[in-house]
Structures are given as structure tokens and as C-alpha cells.
Design an enzyme around this catalytic site. Structure first.
Site, PDB file in Angstrom:
ATOM      1  N   LYS A  29      13.595 -42.151  53.166  1.00  0.00           N
ATOM      2  CA  LYS A  29      13.397 -41.240  51.754  1.00  0.00           C
ATOM      3  C   LYS A  29      12.705 -39.747  52.166  1.00  0.00           C
ATOM      4  CE  LYS A  29      14.286 -41.511  47.618  1.00  0.00           C
ATOM      5  NZ  LYS A  29      15.532 -42.288  46.816  1.00  0.00           N
ATOM      6  N   ASP A  49      18.147 -37.144  44.683  1.00  0.00           N
ATOM      7  CA  ASP A  49      17.395 -38.113  43.928  1.00  0.00           C
ATOM      8  C   ASP A  49      16.879 -37.157  42.854  1.00  0.00           C
ATOM      9  OD1 ASP A  49      16.006 -40.938  44.259  1.00  0.00           O
ATOM     10  OD2 ASP A  49      14.628 -39.533  43.264  1.00  0.00           O
TER      11      ASP A  49
HETATM   12  P1  NDP Z   1      17.526 -36.315  37.899  1.00  0.00           P
HETATM   13  O1  NDP Z   1      16.666 -35.210  38.476  1.00  0.00           O
HETATM   14  O2  NDP Z   1      19.250 -36.124  37.789  1.00  0.00           O
HETATM   15  O3  NDP Z   1      17.236 -36.713  36.364  1.00  0.00           O
HETATM   16  C1  NDP Z   1      15.972 -37.463  36.132  1.00  0.00           C
HETATM   17  C2  NDP Z   1      15.770 -37.623  34.849  1.00  0.00           C
HETATM   18  O4  NDP Z   1      14.689 -38.273  34.423  1.00  0.00           O
HETATM   19  C3  NDP Z   1      15.670 -36.377  34.073  1.00  0.00           C
HETATM   20  O5  NDP Z   1      16.134 -36.689  32.719  1.00  0.00           O
HETATM   21  C4  NDP Z   1      14.126 -36.167  33.887  1.00  0.00           C
HETATM   22  O6  NDP Z   1      13.769 -35.465  32.729  1.00  0.00           O
HETATM   23  C5  NDP Z   1      13.788 -37.624  33.778  1.00  0.00           C
HETATM   24  N1  NDP Z   1      12.318 -37.495  34.371  1.00  0.00           N
HETATM   25  C6  NDP Z   1      12.219 -37.234  35.785  1.00  0.00           C
HETATM   26  N2  NDP Z   1      10.884 -37.568  36.133  1.00  0.00           N
HETATM   27  C7  NDP Z   1      10.406 -38.193  35.226  1.00  0.00           C
HETATM   28  C8  NDP Z   1       8.943 -38.363  34.770  1.00  0.00           C
HETATM   29  N3  NDP Z   1       7.968 -38.280  35.529  1.00  0.00           N
HETATM   30  N4  NDP Z   1       8.710 -38.600  33.497  1.00  0.00           N
HETATM   31  C9  NDP Z   1       9.478 -38.761  32.475  1.00  0.00           C
HETATM   32  N5  NDP Z   1      10.705 -38.377  32.756  1.00  0.00           N
HETATM   33  C10 NDP Z   1      11.176 -38.027  34.008  1.00  0.00           C
HETATM   34  O7  NDP Z   1      17.427 -37.750  38.627  1.00  0.00           O
HETATM   35  P2  NDP Z   1      18.419 -38.905  38.788  1.00  0.00           P
HETATM   36  O8  NDP Z   1      19.180 -39.333  37.739  1.00  0.00           O
HETATM   37  O9  NDP Z   1      19.211 -38.638  40.136  1.00  0.00           O
HETATM   38  O10 NDP Z   1      17.280 -40.054  39.054  1.00  0.00           O
HETATM   39  C11 NDP Z   1      16.871 -40.694  38.206  1.00  0.00           C
HETATM   40  C12 NDP Z   1      16.136 -42.120  38.733  1.00  0.00           C
HETATM   41  O11 NDP Z   1      17.194 -42.927  39.410  1.00  0.00           O
HETATM   42  C13 NDP Z   1      15.090 -42.034  39.811  1.00  0.00           C
HETATM   43  O12 NDP Z   1      14.345 -43.042  39.566  1.00  0.00           O
HETATM   44  C14 NDP Z   1      15.942 -42.059  40.882  1.00  0.00           C
HETATM   45  O13 NDP Z   1      14.695 -42.276  42.180  1.00  0.00           O
HETATM   46  C15 NDP Z   1      16.864 -43.240  40.721  1.00  0.00           C
HETATM   47  N6  NDP Z   1      17.886 -43.180  41.517  1.00  0.00           N
HETATM   48  C16 NDP Z   1      18.880 -42.082  41.526  1.00  0.00           C
HETATM   49  C17 NDP Z   1      20.028 -42.354  42.454  1.00  0.00           C
HETATM   50  C18 NDP Z   1      20.996 -41.192  42.831  1.00  0.00           C
HETATM   51  O14 NDP Z   1      22.121 -41.380  43.246  1.00  0.00           O
HETATM   52  N7  NDP Z   1      20.752 -40.034  42.138  1.00  0.00           N
HETATM   53  C19 NDP Z   1      20.292 -43.542  43.087  1.00  0.00           C
HETATM   54  C20 NDP Z   1      19.261 -44.728  42.717  1.00  0.00           C
HETATM   55  C21 NDP Z   1      18.480 -44.429  42.157  1.00  0.00           C
HETATM   56  P3  NDP Z   1      13.382 -33.804  32.947  1.00  0.00           P
HETATM   57  O15 NDP Z   1      14.424 -33.317  33.302  1.00  0.00           O
HETATM   58  O16 NDP Z   1      12.790 -33.423  31.902  1.00  0.00           O
HETATM   59  O17 NDP Z   1      12.337 -33.686  34.407  1.00  0.00           O
HETATM   60  O1  2IT Z   2      17.552 -44.028  45.323  1.00  0.00           O
HETATM   61  C1  2IT Z   2      18.467 -44.050  45.678  1.00  0.00           C
HETATM   62  O2  2IT Z   2      19.305 -44.975  46.328  1.00  0.00           O
HETATM   63  C2  2IT Z   2      19.101 -42.481  46.017  1.00  0.00           C
HETATM   64  N1  2IT Z   2      18.482 -41.780  45.723  1.00  0.00           N
HETATM   65  C3  2IT Z   2      20.503 -42.498  46.606  1.00  0.00           C
HETATM   66  C4  2IT Z   2      20.149 -42.319  47.986  1.00  0.00           C
HETATM   67  C5  2IT Z   2      21.430 -42.137  48.788  1.00  0.00           C
HETATM   68  O3  2IT Z   2      21.401 -41.932  49.976  1.00  0.00           O
HETATM   69  O4  2IT Z   2      22.553 -41.891  48.506  1.00  0.00           O
END
Ligand code: NDP
Ligand code: 2IT
Length: 456
Positions: free
Chosen positions: A136, A176
Site C-alpha cells: 500500500k 484508493d
Molecule cells: P474515493 O476517494 O473515490 O471516495 C472516498 C469517499 O469517502 C468520498 O465520498 C469522501 O468524501 C469520503 N471520505 C474520504 N475520507 C473521509 C473521511 N476521513 N471522513 C469522511 N468521509 C471521507 O475513494 P474510494 O471510493 O476509492 O475508497 C473508499 C474506501 O474504500 C476507502 O476505505 C478505500 O480504502 C476502500 N477501498 C477502495 C478500493 C478501490 O478499488 N478504490 C478497493 C477496496 C477498498 P470527500 O470527497 O468529501 O473527501
Molecule cells: O484497498 C484496496 O483493495 C484497493 N484500494 C485496491 C487495490 C488494487 O491494487 O486494486
């Protein structure tokens, strides 16, 4: 570390001792402590059954990253002022393949956040059945309010250093929080320029014409809903006609909403870090996509085109909205014990973690004590990294799969993770406990491979 005498020290004492060591070695890294505690608690039954893991000190080794890199990221903003951020990459475990895991750009990023995410990724990636190790990375850079050119210059500087440590068979980052296709594009462009070769497999989550995979954008959200669907089915429940609350409005949240709606659910609330919107007639996903994917606006603007909806400026308040299914898809520890009690009081039937570690340990215990179905992050959100692995496969074999081909594979992977985790929960005496089941399946695959590869 003192020698373990299995005859006098029981497994729980060994695990407790090791956990204390983790705290001493990583002082004040509270998110890492939390992630380690949850996994260690799950592994006691495995260690009791297989003392070889203790003898080989697998747990001691697995909790220590193979490598932790931090670096300076200097860049010039639009006013010509030099800015300095800190970059990170943890290369946690390479037993199963090249390090694999996303990059997070958010002001809260620090060593603890990166290490907890990397630690979780090791087990998650093992659960997918794919051949990927765990890593990560990220930076405390805040993309909010930055121009496109500032984001590009930051990404170029970040990659100038990161490129020394990654490669298609070495370490493969992805997105992420704060890192989507745009950032991946800038990172890939800089990597390509520095190396002078077109190594598409060095990053995943790329745009299609830069070697991306169809279905990667949707994979985490869709995969989460596929997983929760399996969990519901076993209890005779489904998404159809259910009310669903999904926090966040980013990549994971948007595609979880899309799939839940396709399966007949009504998504009644979503959020961003400023607050949440509640739309009793069902969130209009086109509006959310326009606001978040195109216009880069705040979720509160949703009510401008949907006056029947209500906006509340407190993102944690979303858990007060009564629902059948809750999918936390924003960030770590967004769902605490108070929110859990409110959800339980309002009759929630199932929780599916789309974000990484969104539920505190106390809240998780509370759900399980009240027989609320619980899908843990390592299993439920593994669809994203699983399709990243499919993107790597397409890149290295120069083939391109259709959206349908990828979706069939994703569905199979999620079903498989569910089944393996359920089977392990039975086998080790905690039937239906997917937290314990998933942690065990992930651990056993990595642990056995580490033993086979010797003490290195
Ligand atoms: P994005 O940046 O696309 O979206 C994040 C969302 O969560 C936004 O709506 C953001 O609001 C909100 N957010 C972020 N930080 C905070 C915070 N500290 N407090 C409150 N709200 C918050 O990220 P992802 O959708 O990619 O990721 C979301 C979650 O999913 C994370 O935990 C990530 O680790 C996990 N994840 C992501 C994967 C992926 O493929 N992208 C895979 C597996 C897990 P704002 O815009 O206002 O900051
Ligand atoms: O938390 C996660 O699994 C991710 N942000 C996606 C990682 C990846 O390599 O696609």
C-alpha cells in the site's frame, strides 16, 4: 524477543505478547494496532490446531513489513510556490506474488494508515485466490481544491521517486481514496517516460486506452454487493425491496449504489466528508455521478436538483437513517459503537464493509452479538484488487476481455471468497462468523507459502 516454550505458554499468551511487541515497535500507530488486533484475535484457533505456525514464527514475520519506504515529494503550485509532501510505500508481503495495493492521497495519511492498509491487503489479496502479494502507499497530499496541473505535477514528482521501487513483477500500485483514473494516468505517464518502456502492468486502474480493464472501475462496489448478496441469500434475504444506506460518494460507494439499485434495492442515503443526503424516494445515481465524477462538487448540492431530499452536515449522522442493509464505503472507523447501536435499534439486518476497516472493533462485536449479518472488508471489498489482478493478466498476455467476461470472473471470485470464509468459520468452530473465517483463509494461504519459501 524471547524464545517461545509451547509447553508452558499457551497460544493466547503468545498472541497477546506478540501484539504488545507490535505496539512497542510501532508506537502511536493506532490504526495498525487495531488491524493487527482484529486479525490476531481471529487466528488463535488456527494456531492451536497448527503449532507449526508458531514454531516457524509465521505470525512474528507476517506482521513485520518486508520493506517500508518514505520519501520527499516536492512540487510547485500554481502560484510558483514550492510545496513538500511525504510519500509512502509499504511492501508488506511478497509470498504470493508482486506487492499489490492502492495509493491513497489524503491529508490524514501517515505511517499508521499506510501500514494498517498494507497489513489488511496481504490477507485480502490472498483471499482472492489470485497470485498477488500485499502492499500500500500514498501521500498526505490533499487533492481537494488543487488544479489539474497541480495534481499532475504532484503525481509526476511522486512517481519520480516511487518508480525506483515498483515494476510489473515487483510492485503494482493502483487507486484508493483521492486516487482515480486521472491520477493513475499522470502516474503512468511519468513512469513510462522515466523507464522508456511501455510497461502497462506496473499500475492498475488505468484508463482503457492506457491498458486498463473494463470492469475495474465498478469492481469494488459491484463485488461488495455480490458478496453481501451471497450472505443474504443464505438467510433467505435479498437486496430486492430493501432500503440501503451507503456512506461515501466516491468510487466504491457509487458502484455499490449502482449494483444495489440494479438488484431492486432503494438506496436512501449517501454522504461525503462534509455531510449526508437522505432521499426517501431513492437517491438519483445520475445526479451523484454528475456531482462527483464530472463536476467535483459537494454532496450537499444534491438537494438543488432533488428538493425532496434532506441534507445534514454531519457525515456520521448517516447511520441514524433506518435501513435494512448498511454499506460503509467511505473510510476507516466511520461506524462506531454509538452508530452500531442506532442501526441495531432501527432493525438493520446486514452490514457490508466496502471501505477498509470502516467499523470499530467494538461496533463489529456489537453487530455480531445482535446477530446482524456482517461482511468484513478483507472479503467483501476484495473485488477491486481481484479485478486489478485480472488487469495485470490482460496486460501481460496482451488480451482484452469484455465487460461481461470480467464481470463473470468477478462474481465467481466473490462467491468463492464467501464460500471459503464460511467453510473456515465452520471448520474452526465459529459457524457464520465471516470475520474469523476470512482472516483464517487469508492467513493460511500466506503462512503455508511463507513456510514453503523458507526463512528469508
Ligand atoms: P474515493 O476517494 O473515490 O471516495 C472516498 C469517499 O469517502 C468520498 O465520498 C469522501 O468524501 C469520503 N471520505 C474520504 N475520507 C473521509 C473521511 N476521513 N471522513 C469522511 N468521509 C471521507 O475513494 P474510494 O471510493 O476509492 O475508497 C473508499 C474506501 O474504500 C476507502 O476505505 C478505500 O480504502 C476502500 N477501498 C477502495 C478500493 C478501490 O478499488 N478504490 C478497493 C477496496 C477498498 P470527500 O470527497 O468529501 O473527501
Ligand atoms: O484497498 C484496496 O483493495 C484497493 N484500494 C485496491 C487495490 C488494487 O491494487 O486494486
Amino acid at each position: 524477543m524471547h524464545a517461545i516454550n509451547l509447553e508452558t505458554e499457551n497460544v493466547q499468551t503468545y498472541v497477546n505478547h506478540l501484539y504488545e511487541m507490535v505496539k512497542v515497535r510501532n508506537p502511536s500507530e493506532v490504526e495498525l494496532h487495531q488491524a493487527v488486533k482484529e486479525v490476531f484475535n481471529s487466528l488463535v484457533p488456527v494456531l492451536v490446531k497448527n503449532p507449526l505456525y508458531i514454531k516457524q514464527r509465521v505470525l512474528d514475520r507476517i506482521v513485520e513489513p518486508e520493506r517500508f519506504i518514505t520519501f520527499r515529494v516536492p512540487w510547485v503550485d500554481d502560484e510558483g510556490v514550492v510545496q513538500v509532501n511525504r510519500g509512502y510505500r509499504v511492501q508488506y508481503n511478497s509470498a504470493l506474488g508482486p506487492y499489490k495495493g492502492g495509493l491513497r492521497f489524503h491529508p490524514s495519511v501517515n505511517a499508521s494508515i499506510i501500514k494498517f492498509l498494507g497489513f489488511e491487503q496481504v490477507f485480502k489479496n490472498a483471499l482472492t485466490g489470485q497470485f498477488i502479494g500485499g502492499g500500500k502507499g500514498g501521500s498526505d497530499f490533499d487533492p481537494k481544491g488543487k488544479s489539474d496541473m497541480e495534481i499532475m505535477r504532484f503525481c509526476q514528482s511522486f512517481m519520480t521517486e516511487l518508480s525506483k521501487h515498483i515494476g510489473p513483477d515487483k510492485d503494482v500500485p493502483a487507486g484508493d481514496i483521492g486516487v482515480g483514473a486521472k491520477e493513475i494516468g499522470y502516474l503512468f505517464g511519468q513512469y513510462k517516460k522515466l523507464k522508456g518502456v511501455y510497461e502497462a502492468g506496473v499500475l492498475t486502474g488505468k484508463a482503457i486506452d492506457s491498458g486498463g480493464s473494463l470492469g475495474r472501475m465498478e469492481a469494488t462496489g459491484y463485488g461488495l454487493v455480490y458478496f453481501v448478496e451471497e450472505m443474504l441469500r443464505e438467510k433467505g434475504l435479498s437486496f430486492e425491496n430493501s432500503n440501503v444506506v451507503i456512506s461515501g460518494s466516491g468510487n466504491v460507494s457509487i458502484y455499490a449504489m449502482e449494483k444495489a439499485i440494479q438488484l431492486g434495492a432503494t438506496v436512501i442515503a449517501c454522504s461525503d466528508s462534509s455531510g449526508y443526503v437522505y432521499d426517501p424516494s431513492g437517491i438519483n445515481l445520475d445526479t451523484v455521478k454528475r456531482l462527483k465524477e464530472v463536476e467535483n462538487k459537494r454532496i450537499k448540492e444534491y438537494v438543488i436538483s432533488h428538493p425532496e431530499a434532506v441534507y445534514q452536515p454531519n457525515y456520521k449522522g448517516i447511520w441514524n437513517v433506518p435501513c435494512d442493509i448498511a454499506l460503509p464505503c467511505a473510510t476507516q472507523n466511520e461506524l462506531d459503537i454509538k452508530s452500531a447501536n442506532q442501526l441495531i435499534k432501527n432493525g438493520v439486518k446486514a452490514i457490508g464493509e466496502g471501505a477498509n476497516m470502516p467499523t470499530t472493533i467494538e461496533a463489529m462485536d456489537e453487530f455480531q452479538a445482535n446477530s446482524v449479518l456482517f461482511a468484513p472488508a478483507k472479503a467483501a471489498n476484495a473485488g477491486g484488487v481481484a479485478v486489478s489482478s485480472l488487469e495485470m493478466a490482460q496486460n501481460s498476455s496482451r488480451v482484452f476481455w469484455t465487460q461481461e467476461e470480467v464481470d463473470v470472473k468477478l462474481r465467481d471470485i466473490m462467491k468463492n471468497i464467501y464460500k471459503k470464509s464460511m467453510d473456515a468459520s465452520q471448520e474452526y468452530g465459529y459457524p457464520g462468523n465471516l470475520v474469523i473465517g476470512a482472516n483464517i483463509v487469508g492467513f493460511v494461504r500466506v503462512a503455508d507459502t511463507m513456510i514453503a519459501q523458507g526463512v528469508i
